[in-house]
Design a protein around this motif. Structure first.
Motif, PDB file in Angstrom:
ATOM      1  N   TYR A  57       0.276  -0.919   0.236  1.00  0.00           N
ATOM      2  CA  TYR A  57      -0.047   0.583  -0.203  1.00  0.00           C
ATOM      3  C   TYR A  57       0.937   1.613   0.084  1.00  0.00           C
ATOM      4  CZ  TYR A  57       0.668   1.197   5.063  1.00  0.00           C
ATOM      5  OH  TYR A  57       1.112   0.550   5.962  1.00  0.00           O
ATOM      6  N   GLN A  58       2.092   0.951   1.391  1.00  0.00           N
ATOM      7  CA  GLN A  58       3.126   2.476   0.624  1.00  0.00           C
ATOM      8  C   GLN A  58       3.434   2.577  -0.457  1.00  0.00           C
ATOM      9  OE1 GLN A  58       5.958   1.310   2.758  1.00  0.00           O
ATOM     10  NE2 GLN A  58       4.936   2.612   4.737  1.00  0.00           N
ATOM     11  N   THR A  59       3.431   1.570  -1.833  1.00  0.00           N
ATOM     12  CA  THR A  59       3.780   2.285  -2.839  1.00  0.00           C
ATOM     13  C   THR A  59       2.878   3.041  -3.887  1.00  0.00           C
ATOM     14  OG1 THR A  59       4.922  -0.060  -3.336  1.00  0.00           O
ATOM     15  CG2 THR A  59       4.303   0.937  -5.363  1.00  0.00           C
ATOM     16  N   VAL A  60       1.650   2.926  -3.105  1.00  0.00           N
ATOM     17  CA  VAL A  60       0.787   3.783  -4.268  1.00  0.00           C
ATOM     18  C   VAL A  60       0.716   5.028  -3.685  1.00  0.00           C
ATOM     19  CG1 VAL A  60      -1.902   4.039  -4.054  1.00  0.00           C
ATOM     20  CG2 VAL A  60      -1.410   1.600  -4.121  1.00  0.00           C
ATOM     21  N   GLY A  61       1.089   5.390  -2.144  1.00  0.00           N
ATOM     22  CA  GLY A  61       0.833   6.553  -1.853  1.00  0.00           C
ATOM     23  C   GLY A  61       2.386   7.174  -2.485  1.00  0.00           C
ATOM     24  N   TYR A  62       3.485   6.398  -2.353  1.00  0.00           N
ATOM     25  CA  TYR A  62       4.586   6.894  -3.157  1.00  0.00           C
ATOM     26  C   TYR A  62       4.119   7.405  -4.401  1.00  0.00           C
ATOM     27  CZ  TYR A  62       7.866   4.692   0.508  1.00  0.00           C
ATOM     28  OH  TYR A  62       8.549   4.354   1.321  1.00  0.00           O
ATOM     29  N   LEU A  63       3.761   6.408  -5.111  1.00  0.00           N
ATOM     30  CA  LEU A  63       3.096   7.251  -6.812  1.00  0.00           C
ATOM     31  C   LEU A  63       2.781   8.078  -6.555  1.00  0.00           C
ATOM     32  CD1 LEU A  63       2.366   3.640  -8.090  1.00  0.00           C
ATOM     33  CD2 LEU A  63       3.457   5.183  -9.003  1.00  0.00           C
ATOM     34  N   GLU A  64       1.797   8.191  -5.889  1.00  0.00           N
ATOM     35  CA  GLU A  64       0.262   9.497  -6.163  1.00  0.00           C
ATOM     36  C   GLU A  64       1.551  10.949  -5.208  1.00  0.00           C
ATOM     37  OE1 GLU A  64      -2.920   8.079  -2.682  1.00  0.00           O
ATOM     38  OE2 GLU A  64      -3.887   6.904  -4.416  1.00  0.00           O
ATOM     39  N   ARG A  65       1.899  11.011  -4.391  1.00  0.00           N
ATOM     40  CA  ARG A  65       2.804  11.472  -3.896  1.00  0.00           C
ATOM     41  C   ARG A  65       4.184  12.788  -5.242  1.00  0.00           C
ATOM     42  NH1 ARG A  65       2.622   8.638   0.593  1.00  0.00           N
ATOM     43  NH2 ARG A  65       4.991   8.194   1.222  1.00  0.00           N
ATOM     44  N   GLY A  66       4.586  11.823  -5.618  1.00  0.00           N
ATOM     45  CA  GLY A  66       5.017  11.732  -7.139  1.00  0.00           C
ATOM     46  C   GLY A  66       6.921  11.738  -6.434  1.00  0.00           C
ATOM     47  N   GLU A  67       6.818  10.510  -5.547  1.00  0.00           N
ATOM     48  CA  GLU A  67       8.171  10.170  -5.239  1.00  0.00           C
ATOM     49  C   GLU A  67       8.811   8.393  -6.185  1.00  0.00           C
ATOM     50  OE1 GLU A  67       7.556   9.569  -0.956  1.00  0.00           O
ATOM     51  OE2 GLU A  67       6.722  11.280  -1.260  1.00  0.00           O
ATOM     52  N   TYR A  68       7.789   8.210  -6.655  1.00  0.00           N
ATOM     53  CA  TYR A  68       8.174   6.855  -7.587  1.00  0.00           C
ATOM     54  C   TYR A  68       7.366   6.955  -9.127  1.00  0.00           C
ATOM     55  CZ  TYR A  68       7.536   1.634  -8.982  1.00  0.00           C
ATOM     56  OH  TYR A  68       7.831   0.803  -9.086  1.00  0.00           O
ATOM     57  N   SER A  69       7.909   6.640  -9.820  1.00  0.00           N
ATOM     58  CA  SER A  69       7.121   6.610 -11.200  1.00  0.00           C
ATOM     59  C   SER A  69       7.136   5.036 -11.846  1.00  0.00           C
ATOM     60  CB  SER A  69       8.078   6.844 -12.416  1.00  0.00           C
ATOM     61  OG  SER A  69       8.494   8.414 -12.361  1.00  0.00           O
ATOM     62  N   PRO A  70       5.885   4.363 -11.421  1.00  0.00           N
ATOM     63  CA  PRO A  70       5.695   2.847 -12.174  1.00  0.00           C
ATOM     64  C   PRO A  70       6.744   2.314 -13.110  1.00  0.00           C
ATOM     65  CG  PRO A  70       4.029   3.994 -13.103  1.00  0.00           C
ATOM     66  CD  PRO A  70       4.932   5.200 -12.348  1.00  0.00           C
ATOM     67  N   SER A  71       6.941   1.109 -13.214  1.00  0.00           N
ATOM     68  CA  SER A  71       7.208   0.504 -14.489  1.00  0.00           C
ATOM     69  C   SER A  71       5.941   0.456 -15.048  1.00  0.00           C
ATOM     70  CB  SER A  71       7.403  -0.934 -14.212  1.00  0.00           C
ATOM     71  OG  SER A  71       6.378  -1.951 -13.500  1.00  0.00           O
ATOM     72  N   LEU A  72       6.154   0.759 -16.989  1.00  0.00           N
ATOM     73  CA  LEU A  72       5.084   0.390 -17.932  1.00  0.00           C
ATOM     74  C   LEU A  72       4.485  -0.719 -17.012  1.00  0.00           C
ATOM     75  CD1 LEU A  72       4.500   1.244 -20.443  1.00  0.00           C
ATOM     76  CD2 LEU A  72       5.708  -0.668 -21.493  1.00  0.00           C
ATOM     77  N   HIS A  73       4.607  -2.428 -16.706  1.00  0.00           N
ATOM     78  CA  HIS A  73       3.980  -2.731 -16.182  1.00  0.00           C
ATOM     79  C   HIS A  73       2.838  -2.668 -15.300  1.00  0.00           C
ATOM     80  CE1 HIS A  73       2.464  -7.116 -14.701  1.00  0.00           C
ATOM     81  NE2 HIS A  73       2.600  -7.550 -16.228  1.00  0.00           N
ATOM     82  N   LEU A  74       3.624  -1.630 -14.480  1.00  0.00           N
ATOM     83  CA  LEU A  74       2.701  -1.630 -12.975  1.00  0.00           C
ATOM     84  C   LEU A  74       1.777  -0.349 -13.548  1.00  0.00           C
ATOM     85  CD1 LEU A  74       1.385  -1.684 -10.507  1.00  0.00           C
ATOM     86  CD2 LEU A  74       3.434   0.198 -10.125  1.00  0.00           C
ATOM     87  N   ALA A  75       1.916   0.982 -14.468  1.00  0.00           N
ATOM     88  CA  ALA A  75       1.211   1.135 -14.676  1.00  0.00           C
ATOM     89  C   ALA A  75      -0.029   1.149 -15.827  1.00  0.00           C
ATOM     90  CB  ALA A  75       1.898   3.054 -16.087  1.00  0.00           C
ATOM     91  N   LEU A  76       0.671  -0.198 -17.060  1.00  0.00           N
ATOM     92  CA  LEU A  76      -1.050  -0.348 -17.411  1.00  0.00           C
ATOM     93  C   LEU A  76      -1.794  -1.419 -16.869  1.00  0.00           C
ATOM     94  CD1 LEU A  76       1.309  -1.785 -20.397  1.00  0.00           C
ATOM     95  CD2 LEU A  76      -0.178   0.200 -20.792  1.00  0.00           C
ATOM     96  N   ARG A  77      -1.064  -1.799 -15.095  1.00  0.00           N
ATOM     97  CA  ARG A  77      -2.367  -2.037 -14.537  1.00  0.00           C
ATOM     98  C   ARG A  77      -2.671  -1.953 -13.973  1.00  0.00           C
ATOM     99  NH1 ARG A  77       1.710  -5.882 -12.010  1.00  0.00           N
ATOM    100  NH2 ARG A  77       1.669  -4.537  -9.902  1.00  0.00           N
ATOM    101  N   ILE A  78      -2.283  -0.384 -13.782  1.00  0.00           N
ATOM    102  CA  ILE A  78      -3.169   0.765 -13.078  1.00  0.00           C
ATOM    103  C   ILE A  78      -3.962   1.350 -13.872  1.00  0.00           C
ATOM    104  CG2 ILE A  78      -2.771   3.502 -11.982  1.00  0.00           C
ATOM    105  CD1 ILE A  78      -0.555   2.347 -10.441  1.00  0.00           C
ATOM    106  N   ALA A  79      -3.832   1.595 -15.392  1.00  0.00           N
ATOM    107  CA  ALA A  79      -4.954   1.894 -16.197  1.00  0.00           C
ATOM    108  C   ALA A  79      -6.482   1.085 -16.724  1.00  0.00           C
ATOM    109  CB  ALA A  79      -4.485   2.307 -17.335  1.00  0.00           C
ATOM    110  N   ARG A  80      -5.765  -0.313 -16.005  1.00  0.00           N
ATOM    111  CA  ARG A  80      -6.895  -1.476 -16.521  1.00  0.00           C
ATOM    112  C   ARG A  80      -7.464  -1.473 -15.282  1.00  0.00           C
ATOM    113  NH1 ARG A  80      -4.018  -6.450 -17.283  1.00  0.00           N
ATOM    114  NH2 ARG A  80      -3.312  -6.365 -15.343  1.00  0.00           N
TER     115      ARG A  80
END
Length: 100
Positions: A57-80
């Motif tokens: 769950y902390q990964t989601v927080g890092y993404l939202e705060r702009g502290e981490y860019s997702p891998s392409l695979h994770l970005a596609l899973r989020i969109a899906r």
């Protein structure tokens, strides 16, 4: 160690929710995202999203705060997960403010 696990352990790079972050490789390229807005619209908690994606769950927080860019695979899973094109969630340009 995967970049998702690295971010969850506090060693990750950068991403953003309407916020910008730098890529995991540290190239300095800003990535903007709307994860927090999409979660709020759908009443999905960080923990619920993380469980659906198979990340901490902390990964989601890092993404939202702009502290981490997702891998392409994770970005596609989020969109899906949100059932939207990846461009609705992520951009290399800042998203326009709503209501303007």
């Amino acid at each position: 160690m995967s970049s998702e696990k690295a971010a969850a352990n506090g060693r990750g790079a950068n991403g953003g929710s309407g916020r910008k972050g730098r890529s995991a490789a540290g190239s300095g390229e800003a990535i903007y995202n709307r994860i927090a807005m999409l979660r709020a619209e759908r009443s999905v908690s960080r923990r619920q999203l993380a469980e659906a994606l198979g990340v901490h769950y902390q990964t989601v927080g890092y993404l939202e705060r702009g502290e981490y860019s997702p891998s392409l695979h994770l970005a596609l899973r989020i969109a899906r997960y949100f059932e939207v094109p990846v461009e609705v969630v992520f951009s290399t340009e800042p998203f326009p403010r709503l209501g303007q």
